[in-house]
Design a protein around this motif. Structure first.
Motif, PDB file in Angstrom:
ATOM      1  N   GLY A 169      21.494  42.923  58.780  1.00 19.28           N
ATOM      2  CA  GLY A 169      22.479  42.929  57.723  1.00 19.28           C
ATOM      3  C   GLY A 169      23.668  42.053  58.003  1.00 19.28           C
ATOM      4  O   GLY A 169      24.661  42.075  57.271  1.00 19.28           O
ATOM      5  N   GLN A 170      23.628  41.216  59.066  1.00 19.67           N
ATOM      6  CA  GLN A 170      24.774  40.395  59.451  1.00 19.67           C
ATOM      7  C   GLN A 170      24.420  38.925  59.556  1.00 19.67           C
ATOM      8  O   GLN A 170      25.193  38.078  59.103  1.00 19.67           O
ATOM      9  N   PHE A 171      23.263  38.605  60.135  1.00 15.14           N
ATOM     10  CA  PHE A 171      22.923  37.217  60.407  1.00 15.14           C
ATOM     11  C   PHE A 171      21.841  36.739  59.443  1.00 15.14           C
ATOM     12  O   PHE A 171      20.827  37.423  59.237  1.00 15.14           O
ATOM     13  N   SER A 172      22.050  35.553  58.869  1.00 11.62           N
ATOM     14  CA  SER A 172      21.041  34.872  58.067  1.00 11.62           C
ATOM     15  C   SER A 172      20.797  33.512  58.701  1.00 11.62           C
ATOM     16  O   SER A 172      21.750  32.751  58.927  1.00 11.62           O
ATOM     17  N   VAL A 173      19.533  33.217  58.994  1.00 12.55           N
ATOM     18  CA  VAL A 173      19.169  31.959  59.646  1.00 12.55           C
ATOM     19  C   VAL A 173      18.350  31.146  58.657  1.00 12.55           C
ATOM     20  O   VAL A 173      17.308  31.590  58.169  1.00 12.55           O
ATOM     21  N   PHE A 174      18.840  29.948  58.344  1.00 12.46           N
ATOM     22  CA  PHE A 174      18.188  29.052  57.393  1.00 12.46           C
ATOM     23  C   PHE A 174      17.514  27.926  58.177  1.00 12.46           C
ATOM     24  O   PHE A 174      18.185  27.167  58.888  1.00 12.46           O
ATOM     25  N   THR A 175      16.230  27.832  58.066  1.00 18.96           N
ATOM     26  CA  THR A 175      15.457  26.803  58.766  1.00 18.96           C
ATOM     27  C   THR A 175      15.357  25.568  57.880  1.00 18.96           C
ATOM     28  O   THR A 175      15.041  25.668  56.695  1.00 18.96           O
ATOM     29  N   ASN A 176      15.652  24.397  58.486  1.00 18.78           N
ATOM     30  CA  ASN A 176      15.679  23.128  57.739  1.00 18.78           C
ATOM     31  C   ASN A 176      16.589  23.270  56.520  1.00 18.78           C
ATOM     32  O   ASN A 176      16.205  23.042  55.375  1.00 18.78           O
ATOM     33  N   GLY A 177      17.831  23.668  56.799  1.00 14.93           N
ATOM     34  CA  GLY A 177      18.769  23.981  55.726  1.00 14.93           C
ATOM     35  C   GLY A 177      19.568  22.784  55.253  1.00 14.93           C
ATOM     36  O   GLY A 177      19.750  21.792  55.963  1.00 14.93           O
ATOM     37  N   VAL A 178      20.066  22.884  54.033  1.00 18.72           N
ATOM     38  CA  VAL A 178      20.937  21.886  53.412  1.00 18.72           C
ATOM     39  C   VAL A 178      22.134  22.626  52.817  1.00 18.72           C
ATOM     40  O   VAL A 178      21.961  23.657  52.143  1.00 18.72           O
ATOM     41  N   TYR A 179      23.350  22.114  53.059  1.00 19.15           N
ATOM     42  CA  TYR A 179      24.572  22.737  52.566  1.00 19.15           C
ATOM     43  C   TYR A 179      25.413  21.687  51.858  1.00 19.15           C
ATOM     44  O   TYR A 179      25.580  20.570  52.348  1.00 19.15           O
ATOM     45  N   THR A 180      25.979  22.036  50.688  1.00 16.54           N
ATOM     46  CA  THR A 180      26.873  21.133  49.961  1.00 16.54           C
ATOM     47  C   THR A 180      27.786  21.952  49.073  1.00 16.54           C
ATOM     48  O   THR A 180      27.486  23.103  48.727  1.00 16.54           O
ATOM     49  N   ALA A 181      28.923  21.366  48.708  1.00 17.58           N
ATOM     50  CA  ALA A 181      29.841  21.973  47.748  1.00 17.58           C
ATOM     51  C   ALA A 181      29.901  21.155  46.468  1.00 17.58           C
ATOM     52  O   ALA A 181      30.810  21.334  45.657  1.00 17.58           O
ATOM     53  N   CYS A 182      28.947  20.251  46.273  1.00 12.92           N
ATOM     54  CA  CYS A 182      28.927  19.376  45.104  1.00 12.92           C
ATOM     55  C   CYS A 182      27.977  19.911  44.048  1.00 12.92           C
ATOM     56  O   CYS A 182      26.925  20.470  44.356  1.00 12.92           O
ATOM     57  N   LYS A 183      28.350  19.703  42.805  1.00 14.96           N
ATOM     58  CA  LYS A 183      27.492  20.106  41.701  1.00 14.96           C
ATOM     59  C   LYS A 183      26.336  19.117  41.552  1.00 14.96           C
ATOM     60  O   LYS A 183      26.494  17.928  41.839  1.00 14.96           O
ATOM     61  N   PRO A 184      25.190  19.567  41.049  1.00  9.20           N
ATOM     62  CA  PRO A 184      24.083  18.640  40.803  1.00  9.20           C
ATOM     63  C   PRO A 184      24.452  17.645  39.707  1.00  9.20           C
ATOM     64  O   PRO A 184      25.234  17.942  38.806  1.00  9.20           O
ATOM     65  N   CYS A 185      23.908  16.455  39.814  1.00  7.76           N
ATOM     66  CA  CYS A 185      24.147  15.429  38.810  1.00  7.76           C
ATOM     67  C   CYS A 185      23.517  15.866  37.483  1.00  7.76           C
ATOM     68  O   CYS A 185      22.351  16.266  37.440  1.00  7.76           O
ATOM     69  N   GLU A 187      22.795  14.031  34.820  1.00  8.23           N
ATOM     70  CA  GLU A 187      21.773  13.111  34.340  1.00  8.23           C
ATOM     71  C   GLU A 187      20.501  13.174  35.175  1.00  8.23           C
ATOM     72  O   GLU A 187      19.397  13.030  34.659  1.00  8.23           O
ATOM     73  N   ASN A 188      20.673  13.396  36.478  1.00 11.45           N
ATOM     74  CA  ASN A 188      19.516  13.440  37.377  1.00 11.45           C
ATOM     75  C   ASN A 188      19.733  14.545  38.400  1.00 11.45           C
ATOM     76  O   ASN A 188      20.238  14.309  39.494  1.00 11.45           O
ATOM     77  N   PRO A 189      19.346  15.789  38.054  1.00  7.13           N
ATOM     78  CA  PRO A 189      19.598  16.914  38.979  1.00  7.13           C
ATOM     79  C   PRO A 189      18.921  16.770  40.332  1.00  7.13           C
ATOM     80  O   PRO A 189      19.351  17.400  41.304  1.00  7.13           O
ATOM     81  N   LYS A 190      17.884  15.959  40.418  1.00  3.46           N
ATOM     82  CA  LYS A 190      17.183  15.784  41.684  1.00  3.46           C
ATOM     83  C   LYS A 190      17.845  14.742  42.586  1.00  3.46           C
ATOM     84  O   LYS A 190      17.439  14.576  43.737  1.00  3.46           O
ATOM     85  N   ALA A 191      18.831  14.013  42.076  1.00  2.00           N
ATOM     86  CA  ALA A 191      19.498  12.995  42.883  1.00  2.00           C
ATOM     87  C   ALA A 191      20.325  13.647  43.993  1.00  2.00           C
ATOM     88  O   ALA A 191      20.846  14.757  43.824  1.00  2.00           O
ATOM     89  N   PRO A 192      20.484  12.993  45.147  1.00  2.00           N
ATOM     90  CA  PRO A 192      21.291  13.563  46.237  1.00  2.00           C
ATOM     91  C   PRO A 192      22.744  13.726  45.794  1.00  2.00           C
ATOM     92  O   PRO A 192      23.265  12.913  45.036  1.00  2.00           O
ATOM     93  N   PRO A 193      23.415  14.767  46.251  1.00  5.57           N
ATOM     94  CA  PRO A 193      24.835  14.945  45.914  1.00  5.57           C
ATOM     95  C   PRO A 193      25.696  13.930  46.652  1.00  5.57           C
ATOM     96  O   PRO A 193      25.220  13.182  47.512  1.00  5.57           O
ATOM     97  N   GLU A 194      27.005  13.932  46.313  1.00  2.00           N
ATOM     98  CA  GLU A 194      27.916  12.994  46.983  1.00  2.00           C
ATOM     99  C   GLU A 194      27.876  13.180  48.498  1.00  2.00           C
ATOM    100  O   GLU A 194      27.879  12.216  49.242  1.00  2.00           O
ATOM    101  N   TRP A 195      27.881  14.411  48.940  1.00  2.43           N
ATOM    102  CA  TRP A 195      27.738  14.658  50.373  1.00  2.43           C
ATOM    103  C   TRP A 195      26.956  15.960  50.575  1.00  2.43           C
ATOM    104  O   TRP A 195      26.975  16.856  49.731  1.00  2.43           O
ATOM    105  N   GLN A 196      26.271  16.031  51.688  1.00  8.49           N
ATOM    106  CA  GLN A 196      25.565  17.236  52.072  1.00  8.49           C
ATOM    107  C   GLN A 196      25.358  17.223  53.582  1.00  8.49           C
ATOM    108  O   GLN A 196      25.361  16.159  54.213  1.00  8.49           O
ATOM    109  N   VAL A 197      25.199  18.404  54.130  1.00 12.76           N
ATOM    110  CA  VAL A 197      24.915  18.556  55.559  1.00 12.76           C
ATOM    111  C   VAL A 197      23.496  19.098  55.692  1.00 12.76           C
ATOM    112  O   VAL A 197      23.189  20.179  55.164  1.00 12.76           O
TER     113      VAL A 197
END
Length: 829
Positions: A169-185, A187-197
């Protein structure tokens, strides 16, 4: 039965023919009984992804201290042999404020596991939403895994992973994870965001509210730009948390290459501490710290910085050779009530150049990292202020610290207190408005501030008072000065049947002062040394007349308004005996043409009979904006012209008011719409009509670009120390070259010297999750012992990633010491 369940009738016949409708209801009840009896379901649901809460029904009301569950599904089957309950066809489970939606949900009573598959969506009370192909959880949501995860949070951050595992109930582990604070485009929701980790593993500690990234890559628009083996950041719900802030890097020829690594301590909800050590290859370690605390009635902060310099000889000023240098600052603001506030600002420096040489990131004078211009002075003060419905009070004591090499600290006055109070009576008196204002000023100065206005003049050794006053100004006398001023004022307006407006007014002012003048060289040419008392009074009566002529046409309205102001009062007394500490700044223009007393402060008071007159024209066009023009002058009717009496500082000379007939002043402005604005101000010689003062200003503001330009041309004023004409251009502008790209620029050009005095060029990208800016600033700072301005050129790169932090890198381009600004928005990295 521990819970109440409602099931909507299936859309098709049950495949199991032997199960009757009543048995189906019993099976649903049994299923819900199994869920409700699981003790873990009564625990608090841990935070993980969701959206709006579903409306609560009677079935979700808590009973007997347990959280109740509502299950909706097209079909619910119970496998007695394997102790499993299977719900299919648009399954919705509401429990403890959480919602689980899926095509199919299987609950295993033996293992206490909940398995959902097919378009799974888990919505939790805190607003997080988790999407996945498969979600397998324990019946208390504490443990489980998710395949093909996508997570959205209420603060617009997003995560995705091929697989996610939650334990305890405390730890969540994401394998091959992607993190961003940008909204999807859009016109093209599948396009990469401005930045991501992108990281091999992202660990979310929900108790500590931290995100840990392992083997991470920072990408911009899908292109990898940086590799980080490990870093951490707070989860988006955190507003303040102990940890490292964004590091910053700077280079400077005097300081060397600098690396600053701030650390933030969230000591308690009401106070915190930031430590920001900065190592510079040429000067060593600069320690910086800031403590902040918020109390019930206000807040205060204490900031400090200090360094033992490795190479003091690198600085081009008289204080740089000190081994130890530093600063101590404090600010505080507190409310006594909804009408009264008090507070302080305090600054203590080892030397006046420390802030300019090191620009500590926590200094109150450098809060904006893009503001690389050095302020001219530091202010320490304590104040109290209050505001009523028709009154205002302000009292403060002030100590000024000059930052320029031309400043002599002993010549800068210490303000013991300066107190202002104004009050306007609620009810009319003699049909008009009556009010009064009071001012008390007390100050002291250690050394006389005598300024030469003639080149080569020796102001302190001259024994002839006439020669001294002709070539030098006493900007401030040494000693103590206390002045009390009280003024009552009344005015009333009448409008006659034909539209003429008459406004009689009257005032009575009294000033009393004590002086204790030190007998220093040159001072006796202006003031008699020793103690003295001064008193003066100034009664005033007058009448203002306006007669607007209004003409209405199909194209709009135009108004011509003659204005005249007649003032009667005695001559100003004690000229040259009262020092001039607060009325040295004076410009005669359209803004003070109709002021009864045109002096800017209390130490001078205008005397003598005078008439101010002019005409104002306004045209309001239906579809083309408006035009406003004012033209007028002032005439000394009788008595002594105060502006022709220089006093100790020559205030009023070369102003255009120092003759019986003043120069003409004018204003012309035109605003055709909300896009364009044109304004001009002039002062013309009364005889030759030569322009003595010209200001032309224009501004334009479109959706994508804006610009402004100011031209100034000022005639010489040798009596005030300006022997040559001054001309300059000040321009600024910005253009939106793309949806998120902005280009800005500004420059101050000295036409007389034929060179730029200040330049700024910048380009930046701004959207909801990313700010990227590159700025070039060329300015001047007063940082050497002779007081001359030295050029300072700096290039600054600023990068801000929403939820991760802001960092800047700056480079000084000149060989003298310059600013090395760095910054962080307080986010953890």
């Amino acid at each position: 039965m521990a819970s109440l369940v409602r099931a909507r009738p299936p859309a098709r016949r049950y495949r199991r023919r032997h199960m009757t409708r009543s048995l189906s209801v019993l099976a649903i009840a049994a299923c819900c009984g199994v869920f409700g009896c699981a003790s873990a379901w009564a625990q608090q649901v841990p935070t993980f992804p969701v959206v709006p809460k579903p409306p609560r029904s009677a079935a979700s009301v808590e009973r007997s201290g347990q959280k109740q569950m509502l299950v909706k599904a097209g079909q619910i089957n119970y496998d007695y042999a394997n102790h499993r309950v299977t719900a299919t066809d648009n399954v919705q489970i509401y429990y403890g404020g959480s919602t689980l939606e899926a095509d199919k949900v299987i609950y295993n009573e033996t293992t206490k596991r909940l398995h959902a598959e097919g378009n799974v969506r888990l919505t939790e009370p805190d607003g997080k939403v988790t999407y996945g192909n498969v979600i397998d959880l324990s019946d208390d949501y504490r443990d489980g895994f998710v395949d093909a995860l996508r997570l959205d949070t209420p603060d617009q951050t997003r995560m995705a992973a091929t697989r996610a595992q939650r334990t305890g109930g405390q730890f969540s582990v994401f394998t091959n994870g992607v993190y961003t604070a940008c909204k999807p485009c859009k016109e093209n929701p599948k396009a990469p965001p401005e930045w991501q980790v992108k990281a091999k593993r992202i660990i979310h500690d929900q108790k500590e509210k931290m995100l840990y990234f392992e083997d991470a890559r920072l990408e911009f628009w899908g292109y990898p730009t940086a590799w980080l083996p490990y870093f951490s950041a707070p989860d988006p719900t955190v507003k303040r948390k102990t940890g490292l802030l964004v590091p910053s890097v700077s280079t400077n020829s005097t300081l060397g290459v600098g690396l600053e690594v701030p650390y933030y301590f969230a000591l308690a909800p009401s106070y915190d501490l930031t430590i920001a050590p900065k190592y510079m290859t040429r000067q060593g370690l600069l320690m910086q710290g800031e403590f902040r605390q918020r109390l019930l009635d206000g807040a205060y902060a204490i900031r400090a910085a200090g360094i033992r310099q490795q190479d003091p000889s690198a600085f081009n000023n008289s204080f740089g050779d000190r081994p130890w240098r530093g600063s101590l600052e404090s600010t505080g603001r507190f409310a006594l009530s909804d009408k009264w506030v008090w507070g302080w600002d305090a600054l203590l420096l080892s030397d006046r150049y420390f802030l300019q040489d090191y620009n500590p990131r926590l200094s109150a004078y450098y809060q904006n990292p893009e503001n690389l211009s050095v302020t001219s002075e530091g202010i320490s003060q304590a104040f109290i202020a209050g505001r009523g419905n028709r009154s205002y009070f302000d009292a403060r004591s002030i100590y000024y610290l000059g930052f320029s090499g031309a400043d002599v600290q002993a010549q800068i006055p210490i303000i013991h207190p300066v107190i202002d109070y104004t009050y306007t009576f609620d009810h009319p008196v003699l049909g008009g408005e009556l009010g009064y204002n009071v001012n008390f000023t007390s100050l002291s100065r250690q050394e006389a501030d005598i300024e030469a206005i003639t080149q080569g003049a020796n102001c302190r050794s001259t024994a002839d008072p006439a020669a001294a006053r002709a070539n030098c100004l006493l900007r401030g006398f040494p000693g103590d000065y206390n002045r009390f001023t009280a003024e009552a004022h009344w005015r009333r307006s009448y409008t006659d049947p034909i539209g003429q407006v008459f406004t009689p007014f009257a005032s009575l002012r009294a000033d009393a002062a004590t002086l204790d003048v030190s007998n220093q060289p040159g001072v006796s040419n202006y003031l008699e040394p020793g103690s003295s008392d001064l008193v003066r009074a100034m009664p005033t009566v007058g009448l203002e007349y306006r007669y607007p002529f209004i003409d209405v046409q199909p194209w709009g309205t135009q108004t011509i308004e003659p204005i005249a102001q007649l003032i009667a009062r005695p001559d100003e007394t004690q000229i040259g005996k009262f020092p001039n500490e607060d009325a040295q700044s004076f410009i005669f223009d359209d803004s003070n043409l109709f002021r009864v007393d045109k002096f800017s402060g209390y130490d001078r008071v205008e005397g003598g009979g005078r008439i101010n007159y002019g005409v104002q024209y306004t045209a309001q066009f239906n579809r083309a904006g408006f035009v406003n023009v004012l033209f007028g002058e002032s005439y000394q009717l009788f008595g002594t012209n105060s502006f022709a009496q220089p006093g100790l500082t020559n205030t009023g000379l070369d102003s255009g008011l120092d003759t019986t007939r003043s120069d003409y002043v004018a204003r012309a402005s035109y605003q055709p719409n909300s896009i364009y604005t044109f304004t001009s101000r002039f002062r013309f010689d009364k005889d030759s009509f030569e322009a003595k003062r010209t200001e032309l200003e224009s501004a334009v503001n479109f959706n994508r670009w804006s610009a402004s330009l100011l031209y100034g041309d000022y005639a010489p004023q040798p009596e005030l120390g300006f022997p040559e004409r001054r001309q300059g251009l000040l321009g600024s502008g910005s253009i939106k070259i793309a949806t998120n790209w902005l280009l800005t620029g500004g420059a101050l050009y000295d036409l007389h010297e034929g060179k730029f005095s200040q330049t700024r060029i910048g380009i930046g990208y701004v959207d909801d999750c990313l700010i990227l800016a590159l700025n070039y600033i060329a300015d001047y700072s007063y940082s050497n012992s002779n007081g001359m301005a030295t050029p300072n050129q700096t290039v600054m790169l600023t990068l801000s990633l929403r939820t991760l932090g802001t960092s800047s890198v700056s480079q000084s381009l000149n060989n003298t010491n310059g600013n090395n600004g760095t910054g962080s928005n307080g986010s953890l990295f």
